[in-house]
Design a protein around this motif. Structure first.
Motif, mmCIF file in Angstrom:
data_model
loop_
_atom_site.group_PDB
_atom_site.id
_atom_site.type_symbol
_atom_site.label_atom_id
_atom_site.label_comp_id
_atom_site.label_asym_id
_atom_site.label_seq_id
_atom_site.Cartn_x
_atom_site.Cartn_y
_atom_site.Cartn_z
ATOM 1 N N MET A 1 0.848 -1.185 0.000
ATOM 2 C CA MET A 1 0.000 0.000 0.000
ATOM 3 C C MET A 1 0.890 1.244 0.000
ATOM 4 O O MET A 1 1.754 1.386 0.856
ATOM 5 C CB MET A 1 -0.854 -0.024 1.268
ATOM 6 C CG MET A 1 -1.816 1.087 1.386
ATOM 7 S SD MET A 1 -2.961 0.502 2.612
ATOM 8 C CE MET A 1 -3.739 1.850 3.192
ATOM 9 N N LYS A 2 0.678 2.092 -0.975
ATOM 10 C CA LYS A 2 1.496 3.297 -1.101
ATOM 11 C C LYS A 2 0.611 4.532 -1.052
ATOM 12 O O LYS A 2 -0.501 4.530 -1.565
ATOM 13 C CB LYS A 2 2.283 3.294 -2.420
ATOM 14 C CG LYS A 2 3.269 2.155 -2.533
ATOM 15 C CD LYS A 2 4.421 2.324 -1.585
ATOM 16 C CE LYS A 2 5.420 1.193 -1.732
ATOM 17 N NZ LYS A 2 6.318 1.099 -0.626
ATOM 18 N N ALA A 3 1.132 5.584 -0.450
ATOM 19 C CA ALA A 3 0.420 6.848 -0.348
ATOM 20 C C ALA A 3 0.775 7.730 -1.539
ATOM 21 O O ALA A 3 1.905 7.705 -2.023
ATOM 22 C CB ALA A 3 0.795 7.547 0.954
ATOM 23 N N ASN A 4 -0.206 8.512 -1.986
ATOM 24 C CA ASN A 4 0.016 9.443 -3.084
ATOM 25 C C ASN A 4 -0.159 10.895 -2.662
ATOM 26 O O ASN A 4 0.251 11.795 -3.376
ATOM 27 C CB ASN A 4 -0.932 9.135 -4.249
ATOM 28 C CG ASN A 4 -0.668 7.773 -4.851
ATOM 29 O OD1 ASN A 4 0.458 7.461 -5.194
ATOM 30 N ND2 ASN A 4 -1.694 6.958 -4.960
ATOM 31 N N GLU A 76 7.315 10.277 0.155
ATOM 32 C CA GLU A 76 8.349 9.325 -0.247
ATOM 33 C C GLU A 76 8.928 8.596 0.964
ATOM 34 O O GLU A 76 9.163 7.385 0.910
ATOM 35 C CB GLU A 76 9.462 10.045 -1.010
ATOM 36 C CG GLU A 76 9.049 10.500 -2.392
ATOM 37 C CD GLU A 76 10.067 11.418 -3.062
ATOM 38 O OE1 GLU A 76 11.105 11.751 -2.447
ATOM 39 O OE2 GLU A 76 9.818 11.808 -4.218
ATOM 40 N N LEU A 77 9.150 9.327 2.052
ATOM 41 C CA LEU A 77 9.704 8.704 3.260
ATOM 42 C C LEU A 77 8.716 7.702 3.853
ATOM 43 O O LEU A 77 9.099 6.581 4.204
ATOM 44 C CB LEU A 77 10.081 9.775 4.287
ATOM 45 C CG LEU A 77 10.666 9.271 5.602
ATOM 46 C CD1 LEU A 77 11.928 8.432 5.375
ATOM 47 C CD2 LEU A 77 10.973 10.439 6.538
ATOM 48 N N VAL A 78 7.458 8.084 3.958
ATOM 49 C CA VAL A 78 6.438 7.160 4.486
ATOM 50 C C VAL A 78 6.383 5.907 3.627
ATOM 51 O O VAL A 78 6.377 4.784 4.141
ATOM 52 C CB VAL A 78 5.048 7.838 4.581
ATOM 53 C CG1 VAL A 78 3.960 6.813 4.860
ATOM 54 C CG2 VAL A 78 5.053 8.915 5.657
ATOM 55 N N ASN A 79 6.354 6.093 2.310
ATOM 56 C CA ASN A 79 6.289 4.935 1.416
ATOM 57 C C ASN A 79 7.529 4.044 1.559
ATOM 58 O O ASN A 79 7.427 2.825 1.498
ATOM 59 C CB ASN A 79 6.112 5.381 -0.036
ATOM 60 C CG ASN A 79 4.698 5.861 -0.318
ATOM 61 O OD1 ASN A 79 3.754 5.473 0.352
ATOM 62 N ND2 ASN A 79 4.561 6.711 -1.314
ATOM 63 N N SER A 80 8.682 4.664 1.779
ATOM 64 C CA SER A 80 9.914 3.855 1.875
ATOM 65 C C SER A 80 10.008 3.076 3.189
ATOM 66 O O SER A 80 10.604 2.013 3.220
ATOM 67 C CB SER A 80 11.147 4.721 1.670
ATOM 68 O OG SER A 80 11.382 5.547 2.783
ATOM 69 N N VAL A 81 9.443 3.594 4.264
ATOM 70 C CA VAL A 81 9.529 2.891 5.555
ATOM 71 C C VAL A 81 8.292 2.047 5.846
ATOM 72 O O VAL A 81 8.327 1.226 6.766
ATOM 73 C CB VAL A 81 9.793 3.856 6.740
ATOM 74 C CG1 VAL A 81 11.094 4.603 6.556
ATOM 75 C CG2 VAL A 81 8.645 4.783 7.003
ATOM 76 N N SER A 82 7.244 2.224 5.087
ATOM 77 C CA SER A 82 5.988 1.527 5.403
ATOM 78 C C SER A 82 6.126 0.007 5.354
ATOM 79 O O SER A 82 5.486 -0.689 6.148
ATOM 80 C CB SER A 82 4.845 1.987 4.497
ATOM 81 O OG SER A 82 5.099 1.639 3.167
#
Length: 86
Positions: A1-4, A76-82
């Protein structure tokens, strides 16, 4: 799941099942504050409130970065650590 979007990224952090490292938390905090409030114009916390000082310094480190750029970096940071914390 990725945030946009910034809102999706914030929602995603609330679903983390474990706590990110202090370094990651400070980066998330600083980028979020820069994305939502712009440059840090608050008074530096005094005394021995080390947590408040660390948060202040993290936000201050993004001074001059546009809200849209900070928002993009936050997402980008949230997506990379999620993957680590979901």
């Amino acid at each position: 799941m990725k945030a946009n979007t910034l809102e999706e990224a914030v929602a995603l952090t609330k679903k983390f099942t474990s706590k990110p490292s202090n370094e990651e938390l400070l980066k998330l905090y600083g980028l979020y504050k820069q994305a939502t409030d712009g440059d840090n114009l608050e008074e530096r916390p005094g005394g021995f409130d080390f947590v408040a000082a660390a948060k202040y310094n993290s936000w201050l480190s993004y001074k001059g970065k546009s809200k849209s750029e900070a928002s993009k970096e936050y997402i980008e940071l949230v997506n990379s650590v999620s993957d680590k914390y979901l």
